[in-house]
Write a protein that holds these residues in place. Structure first.
Motif, mmCIF file in Angstrom:
data_model
loop_
_atom_site.group_PDB
_atom_site.id
_atom_site.type_symbol
_atom_site.label_atom_id
_atom_site.label_comp_id
_atom_site.label_asym_id
_atom_site.label_seq_id
_atom_site.Cartn_x
_atom_site.Cartn_y
_atom_site.Cartn_z
ATOM 1 N N THR A 15 0.844 -1.208 0.000
ATOM 2 C CA THR A 15 0.000 0.000 0.000
ATOM 3 C C THR A 15 0.874 1.251 0.000
ATOM 4 O O THR A 15 0.636 2.203 -0.762
ATOM 5 C CB THR A 15 -0.933 -0.004 1.224
ATOM 6 O OG1 THR A 15 -1.760 -1.164 1.182
ATOM 7 C CG2 THR A 15 -1.797 1.249 1.248
ATOM 8 N N ARG A 16 1.897 1.263 0.855
ATOM 9 C CA ARG A 16 2.805 2.406 0.909
ATOM 10 C C ARG A 16 3.573 2.558 -0.402
ATOM 11 O O ARG A 16 3.765 3.676 -0.909
ATOM 12 C CB ARG A 16 3.778 2.224 2.078
ATOM 13 C CG ARG A 16 4.712 3.409 2.288
ATOM 14 C CD ARG A 16 5.690 3.140 3.418
ATOM 15 N NE ARG A 16 6.721 4.170 3.464
ATOM 16 C CZ ARG A 16 7.877 4.041 4.114
ATOM 17 N NH1 ARG A 16 8.134 2.931 4.810
ATOM 18 N NH2 ARG A 16 8.770 5.025 4.093
ATOM 19 N N ALA A 17 4.011 1.422 -0.969
ATOM 20 C CA ALA A 17 4.748 1.458 -2.235
ATOM 21 C C ALA A 17 3.879 2.021 -3.353
ATOM 22 O O ALA A 17 4.344 2.810 -4.191
ATOM 23 C CB ALA A 17 5.239 0.054 -2.599
ATOM 24 N N LEU A 18 2.592 1.619 -3.384
ATOM 25 C CA LEU A 18 1.684 2.108 -4.430
ATOM 26 C C LEU A 18 1.477 3.613 -4.318
ATOM 27 O O LEU A 18 1.497 4.332 -5.321
ATOM 28 C CB LEU A 18 0.338 1.380 -4.326
ATOM 29 C CG LEU A 18 0.328 -0.076 -4.813
ATOM 30 C CD1 LEU A 18 -0.969 -0.773 -4.422
ATOM 31 C CD2 LEU A 18 0.517 -0.128 -6.325
ATOM 32 N N GLU A 19 1.281 4.092 -3.099
ATOM 33 C CA GLU A 19 1.077 5.536 -2.908
ATOM 34 C C GLU A 19 2.312 6.320 -3.346
ATOM 35 O O GLU A 19 2.210 7.349 -4.031
ATOM 36 C CB GLU A 19 0.769 5.809 -1.436
ATOM 37 C CG GLU A 19 -0.584 5.263 -0.982
ATOM 38 C CD GLU A 19 -0.758 5.364 0.526
ATOM 39 O OE1 GLU A 19 0.226 5.728 1.223
ATOM 40 O OE2 GLU A 19 -1.869 5.070 1.020
ATOM 41 N N THR A 20 3.480 5.827 -2.946
ATOM 42 C CA THR A 20 4.736 6.512 -3.281
ATOM 43 C C THR A 20 4.993 6.474 -4.779
ATOM 44 O O THR A 20 5.397 7.478 -5.393
ATOM 45 C CB THR A 20 5.915 5.864 -2.528
ATOM 46 O OG1 THR A 20 5.593 5.764 -1.143
ATOM 47 C CG2 THR A 20 7.188 6.673 -2.694
ATOM 48 N N ALA A 21 4.765 5.304 -5.402
ATOM 49 C CA ALA A 21 5.027 5.151 -6.830
ATOM 50 C C ALA A 21 4.108 6.037 -7.662
ATOM 51 O O ALA A 21 4.545 6.662 -8.639
ATOM 52 C CB ALA A 21 4.851 3.690 -7.227
ATOM 53 N N ARG A 22 2.841 6.093 -7.289
ATOM 54 C CA ARG A 22 1.893 6.910 -8.051
ATOM 55 C C ARG A 22 2.219 8.390 -7.919
ATOM 56 O O ARG A 22 2.101 9.155 -8.883
ATOM 57 C CB ARG A 22 0.476 6.599 -7.592
ATOM 58 C CG ARG A 22 -0.026 5.248 -8.103
ATOM 59 C CD ARG A 22 -1.265 4.751 -7.394
ATOM 60 N NE ARG A 22 -1.685 3.448 -7.929
ATOM 61 C CZ ARG A 22 -2.509 2.614 -7.294
ATOM 62 N NH1 ARG A 22 -3.006 2.958 -6.097
ATOM 63 N NH2 ARG A 22 -2.831 1.468 -7.837
ATOM 64 N N ALA A 23 2.663 8.794 -6.746
ATOM 65 C CA ALA A 23 3.036 10.196 -6.553
ATOM 66 C C ALA A 23 4.290 10.556 -7.335
ATOM 67 O O ALA A 23 4.424 11.675 -7.845
ATOM 68 C CB ALA A 23 3.257 10.460 -5.065
ATOM 69 N N ALA A 24 5.201 9.594 -7.463
ATOM 70 C CA ALA A 24 6.483 9.848 -8.159
ATOM 71 C C ALA A 24 6.403 9.522 -9.643
ATOM 72 O O ALA A 24 7.338 9.815 -10.395
ATOM 73 C CB ALA A 24 7.599 9.023 -7.507
ATOM 74 N N GLY A 25 5.298 8.895 -10.092
ATOM 75 C CA GLY A 25 5.181 8.505 -11.496
ATOM 76 C C GLY A 25 6.056 7.319 -11.857
ATOM 77 O O GLY A 25 6.446 7.154 -13.022
ATOM 78 N N ALA A 26 6.371 6.464 -10.860
ATOM 79 C CA ALA A 26 7.217 5.281 -11.100
ATOM 80 C C ALA A 26 6.323 4.094 -11.440
ATOM 81 O O ALA A 26 5.907 3.320 -10.577
ATOM 82 C CB ALA A 26 8.066 4.977 -9.875
ATOM 83 N N LYS A 27 5.997 3.967 -12.730
ATOM 84 C CA LYS A 27 5.058 2.943 -13.176
ATOM 85 C C LYS A 27 5.555 1.524 -12.881
ATOM 86 O O LYS A 27 4.773 0.643 -12.519
ATOM 87 C CB LYS A 27 4.816 3.109 -14.678
ATOM 88 C CG LYS A 27 3.744 2.197 -15.252
ATOM 89 C CD LYS A 27 2.360 2.528 -14.726
ATOM 90 C CE LYS A 27 1.287 1.670 -15.400
ATOM 91 N NZ LYS A 27 -0.048 1.892 -14.822
ATOM 92 N N ASP A 28 6.877 1.289 -13.038
ATOM 93 C CA ASP A 28 7.411 -0.048 -12.797
ATOM 94 C C ASP A 28 7.251 -0.451 -11.335
ATOM 95 O O ASP A 28 6.888 -1.596 -11.025
ATOM 96 C CB ASP A 28 8.877 -0.131 -13.220
ATOM 97 C CG ASP A 28 9.748 0.899 -12.512
ATOM 98 O OD1 ASP A 28 9.263 1.998 -12.219
ATOM 99 O OD2 ASP A 28 10.938 0.588 -12.274
#
Length: 906
Positions: A484-497
């Protein structure tokens, strides 16, 4: 042709092929067969002497002939002159005609005859005339003429060319061209020469290019530590030394270029005027040293290029490489020539650029090789970072990633561990350690990656990877919060992978918790579109296909797997972790749905002679069909896989199937050994335990012992009830089916053929697993017959036989036929004919009682008789009591004696 000659139909065979391809070996075998059939054999050898000794092979053949043939030749004056102690044969004209007539008469007198003329490429004119004469004149005689020649020695103006062209048009002449051996045959051949490891074996086969003689020479040289055998190099160079000076100059330049070279580039480097260059190239091509290849030329054989290159003087080699480097612009070739020309700075810059280009073109193995070449030169060149266009750490990181993308996770780990421990380095290290099944190391590296993250992108990737490493650990309860934390961080940073990686990990987690619907949604979201990271895109497609396969949705799983495999092939990632996984998943879909021909076609691309872990894992899957069909490749494949049995997946697959192979071949003890070895690396509760436990219980039933049966069943039940590390999760239809079979097999070990249990196994596998459903029907038929329901037993037996025949599952077919014979199936489908036989008795006994009596006489117990006849033990006891009463005896021994006295036993 030899058979035709024995029947009075003469013929001529012209056998061509490169030096060392096997012409002499073929002829030697033919000579041996001819002698066994009673042929008189004449073998003559041509020599490289021009026309100095006419009829040399004929004289050679007569001198080595059997005494009877020599005696017959001595009665003919012209032929007698060719025998030892006489003068040379006369020359041409009428004398030649008389000589040929004498030879024809001799062949007629001593037939059947095999006349072999070797090395026709060295034949003198008289011998060529003799070959033409025999080809036209032998018709109804018991004569077979065989001539051999080297195709690589027949240059454009060779006198044998026109003769061969003329003879091949004759109806009595057969042309045989021996080409290079296929790689599989070469592997088998080299393996017969002696002990050699997989890497050396692959090197010999690739360098020999299908030539057995070259392979022998390379094998001998390799055992002595040499690269190019002196004898082989001399043989190859003799063909070069006959060229004109201009021809040799052009060929030397071509050797520096490599196996292939463009026409214009070769002309520039050779430095010859156009007319002289073209004449030299024509000469080289006519002698078969180079062949035309598109807009350039390629060496006929890789070893020829190597021999010419090795023969160059050091200064000559350096100058030619420098000349190519000045003219080339392609980074990879430029790097090669800069390096060979001792221009280290140019080689480093070109290697780094070649690596980046290969990476963009989807060639990770080549990219890794180029990056490693640049790194090897780094400390020897001033201003390396400026030349490479990036720092040493960045280049080494690229090298590690491309190594993993090409399937070498171990190499990637070694490269990463040598780098400063940044978040990015530790994240990749954790990812690859997880891939090679080092969970403790992966968790530790992932935690460091999270701690050292300097930005949101790095943090999102580190969190996603950390969650993945905890999936099957005692800390699995942390996975949902981390993803959950990884998804929030990735979406905010635009890190699709990173987002997709977290979604896939979360999907596996919730799937195992039993929320299959949510898992499907997560995987579908992860699979939509592209991430910019090809390896992650493959991972998403694999899990998208896998989750549907696990739920029995085979058609959709096949469609997604095909899409993923295509992506892996197009991007050069077919040997990456998920490139490999997608291919074996597609194979399993074919296998489970009964498309065994298609599965075998896919498995044809799985290497038998494996040299890496990804190859070993992929190869082990081919055993499903090979064991199921009892194909000859099984033993060879298992021997090549044995060195990789330290890998958990390779040992699980290959030894599990080796156990089945041993069972089909009557060796349950070996099967049990394979099962225990395959189960050893599995964690408690792993669903893979279910299949292995069922196979192990099958082996115990065949051994007739219950020792260890409870432990196997206990492990299977723990996998169902508790799951890995006590995480009770979701089992798909295949897992549930194997669990049901383990239960039924446990009862079979204890002598109980439970109809309902086996009916449950059939129903469980009938979701679409064709072969396993048929195997379960075999056992159900046994249980039904033992319970007395003969009609239902034969119906299940017939269904199983139909599937086994369609699949060409030979071992299962054999087992079903044996069962049907012992159960006396084969009359009407209702078994009425068999029951009628039961009522016909001898000595007051029914047919069934006579059958039971025969087994009693063999010393079998009631339990053993029940297993043999597929009836209940209680039924056997009733039969035995009836037998004792009818024969008026009190013991089984007396019953056997009475039966022999009455002639009831056969």
């Amino acid at each position: 042709m030899l058979e035709s000659a024995a029947e009075g139909i003469a013929g001529v065979a012209l056998v061509g092929g490169d030096a060392g391809i096997g012409k002499t070996r073929l002829v030697t075998e033919l000579v041996d067969q001819a002698r066994e059939r009673g042929f008189n054999v004449l073998v003559g050898q041509c020599a490289e002497l021009g026309d100095a000794l006419p009829y040399l092979p004929l004289a050679d053949a007569l001198r080595g002939a059997a005494p009877a043939v020599s005696a017959a030749a001595a009665t003919r004056p012209l032929l007698g002159q060719l025998l030892p102690g006489t003068e040379s044969a006369p020359a041409a004209g009428l004398t030649q005609q008389r000589l040929f007539g004498s030879l024809l008469g001799l062949l007629a007198d001593v037939q059947p005859v095999l006349f072999v003329i070797e090395d026709l490429h060295w034949a003198d004119r008289s011998t060529r005339d003799l070959l033409v004469f025999l080809s036209r004149m032998v018709q109804a005689e018991q004569v077979c003429v065989v001539g051999t020649y080297r195709t690589d020695d027949l240059h454009r103006r060779h006198p044998l060319r026109s003769v061969l062209a003329e003879l091949k048009r004759l109806p009595t002449v057969t042309s045989v061209e021996l080409g290079p051996l296929k790689s599989g045959d070469m592997f088998d051949y080299v393996a017969t020469l002696g002990e050699v490891n997989a890497q050396a074996l692959g090197l010999i086969v690739s360098r020999a290019d299908g030539n057995p003689f070259y392979a022998e020479e390379l094998f001998a040289a390799m055992t002595e530590g040499d690269s190019m055998p002196d004898g082989l190099a001399s043989l190859l160079m003799t063909r070069v030394e006959v060229l004109s000076e201009a021809g040799q100059r052009v060929l030397r330049a071509a050797a520096v270029a490599g196996r292939r070279v463009e026409d214009e580039l070769l002309r520039e480097v050779s430095g010859l005027p156009l007319a002289e260059f073209e004449q030299a190239v024509r000469e080289i091509v006519s002698r078969g040293l180079l062949r035309v290849d598109g807009y350039g030329y390629a060496f006929r054989h890789a070893l020829l290029q190597e021999a010419v290159y090795t023969d160059l003087l050091p200064g000559e080699r350096t100058r030619l490489h420098a000349a190519f480097a000045r003219l080339l612009t392609a980074p990879a070739e430029l790097a090669h020539h800069h390096l060979a020309g001792h221009d280290l700075a140019g080689a480093l810059a070109a290697s780094a650029e070649a690596g980046r280009l290969a990476e963009r073109l989807g060639a990770p193995a080549e990219a890794h090789s180029h990056y490693d070449q640049a790194l090897a030169l780094w400390d020897r060149v001033e201003g390396a970072a400026e030349l490479a266009g990036e720092s040493r750490e960045e280049l080494a990181f690229r090298s590690a990633v491309t190594a993993a993308d090409s399937g070498d996770n171990h190499r990637a780990i070694v490269r990463l561990r040598a780098l400063p421990p940044t978040s990015e380095v530790n994240e990749r290290l954790a990812y690859y350690l997880y891939e090679i099944d080092d969970p403790a190391g992966a968790i530790e590296a992932a935690e460091r990656a999270v701690e050292e993250a300097k930005d949101q992108v790095a943090l999102s990737r580190a969190l996603a990877t950390q969650a993945r490493t905890l999936l099957w650990s005692s800390r699995h309860q942390e996975v949902e919060a981390l993803t959950t934390r990884a998804l929030e961080t990735a979406r905010a940073a635009g890190a699709k992978d990173a987002e997709v990686g977290a979604l896939l990990t979360l999907a596996i987690h919730v799937e195992h918790q039993g929320d299959v619907e949510r898992a499907h949604q997560l995987v579908e979201t992860a699979s939509a579109g592209h991430t910019g990271d090809l390896a992650m895109d493959l991972r998403a497609r694999f899990h998208h296909a896998r989750i549907h396969y696990d739920q029995g949705m085979m058609s959709f799983a096949a469609e997604v797997a095909d899409d993923g495999i295509q992506l892996a092939l197009e991007t050069g990632l077919k040997w990456s972790t998920y490139g490999t996984d997608l291919r074996f998943l597609r194979f399993l879909i074919h296998y489970a749905t009964g498309e065994w021909d298609e599965a075998e076609g896919v498995a044809a691309g799985f290497p038998v002679r494996v040299g890496t872990q990804p190859e070993a894992i992929l190869s082990s899957f081919a055993l499903f069909v090979e064991v199921g069909r009892d194909l000859p490749a099984v033993e060879s494949r298992l021997s090549w896989l044995a060195p990789f049995w330290s890998d958990a997946l390779a040992v699980y697959m290959s030894r599990g199937l080796a156990a089945e192979h041993a069972l089909w071949h009557g060796d349950p003890a070996a099967a049990l050994e394979h099962v225990h070895a395959a189960m050893a690396p599995l964690i408690e509760g792993d669903s893979g335990t279910l299949r292995l436990a069922a196979i192990g219980l099958w082996a115990l039933a065949e051994l007739g012992t219950t020792e260890g049966a409870d432990e196997l069943l206990s492990r299977a039940r723990f996998a169902v009830d508790s799951g890995p590390l006590g995480q009770r999760g979701h089992l798909g239809p295949e897992g549930l089916a194997w669990a049901a079979r383990a239960e039924a097999e446990w009862h079979r070990v204890h002598g109980r053929l439970d109809v309902e249990l086996w009916r449950n196994v059939v129903a469980a596998f009938d979701y679409g697993f064709v072969y396993e459903a048929a195997r379960a029907r075999w056992r159900l038929a046994e249980a039904l017959l033992a319970s007395g329901d003969r009609v239902a037993a034969q119906a299940e037996w017939e269904l199983a036989r139909k599937v086994a025949g369609k699949l060409r599952a030979v071992p299962l077919e054999r087992a079903l036929l044996e069962f049907g014979r012992r159960a006396r199936f084969g009359g009407g489908s209702d078994g009425a004919g068999d029951r009628a036989g039961d009522r016909a008795g001898d000595g007051g006994l029914t047919a069934r009682e006579v059958e039971v009596l025969g087994l009693v006489a063999e010393g079998m117990t009631n339990r053993e008789i029940a297993q043999r006849l597929f009836i209940a033990q209680k039924t056997v006891s009733v039969h035995v009591s009836n037998i004792l009463g009818k024969l008026e005896v009190s013991t089984r021994t007396q019953a056997a004696a009475a039966a022999r006295r009455l002639g009831l036993l056969t």
